[in-house]
Design an enzyme around this catalytic site. Structure first.
Site, PDB file in Angstrom:
ATOM      1  N   GLU A  76       0.821  -1.209   0.000  1.00  0.00           N
ATOM      2  CA  GLU A  76       0.000   0.000   0.000  1.00  0.00           C
ATOM      3  C   GLU A  76       0.859   1.264   0.000  1.00  0.00           C
ATOM      4  OE1 GLU A  76      -3.806  -1.939   2.333  1.00  0.00           O
ATOM      5  OE2 GLU A  76      -2.646  -0.394   3.368  1.00  0.00           O
ATOM      6  N   GLU A 133      -1.746 -10.085  -6.060  1.00  0.00           N
ATOM      7  CA  GLU A 133      -1.834 -10.819  -7.327  1.00  0.00           C
ATOM      8  C   GLU A 133      -1.074 -10.109  -8.443  1.00  0.00           C
ATOM      9  OE1 GLU A 133      -5.956 -11.265  -5.279  1.00  0.00           O
ATOM     10  OE2 GLU A 133      -4.301  -9.823  -5.319  1.00  0.00           O
TER      11      GLU A 133
END
Length: 160
Positions: free
Chosen positions: A64, A75
């Site tokens: 993040e 992913e």
């Protein structure tokens, strides 16, 4: 007017121990890398592990950033790493696990929309589906034979 019905099917495993050994190992890799997620804002940690056709395992965790949406999901971290470091090598299988620091995640957590689109791109590019296994922190695991089950109306290069 014509109605269109779309049917998808998934396999459900009640625990990691029910998975084939190769997938148990792949999911364990995803669980391990999930712990390395940098998730100070969402407190939601995701790990992904890919099994490539050359038997290499590539892992990624969500990363993040305070400047949303600059971060990346697990992913996509794994897929883009595989694409950059193993160009032309197919992705055969993907294991995904997600856990919240604040709430129990006992249901399978599927890839988000952006990740679905990235997985779709690689399925189309490699002309082969990617088996996807996904779970929460604990509980059942769902298996899809292809991303098409999660995103039946895929946007792809043929529309450009």
């Amino acid at each position: 007017m014509k109605e269109i019905n779309i049917t998808t099917s998934f396999k459900q495993f009640d625990s990691i121990t029910e998975l084939p050994k190769e997938i148990q190992d792949l999911m364990q890799e995803a669980i391990t890398i999930r712990k390395n997620a940098y998730a100070p804002y969402s407190n939601f940690r995701v790990g992904a592990a890919l099994l490539l056709e050359n038997n290499k395992v590539v892992c990624g965790s969500n990363q993040e950033n305070a400047a949303y949406p600059s971060g990346l999901c697990a992913e996509r971290v794994a897929i883009f790493y595989a694409g950059a470091n193993y160009p032309g090598v197919r992705i055969n299988k993907m294991a995904i696990t997600a856990a919240s620091d604040t709430n129990p995640t006992t249901e399978p957590i599927p890839p988000c929309g952006a990740c679905r689109q990235s997985i779709a791109e690689y399925e189309i590019k490699q002309e082969q589906p990617i088996e996807i296994y996904f779970m929460g922190e604990t509980g059942v695991i769902y298996q899809s034979d292809s991303l098409k089950n999660l995103l039946p109306f895929m946007f792809n290069k043929k529309f450009l």
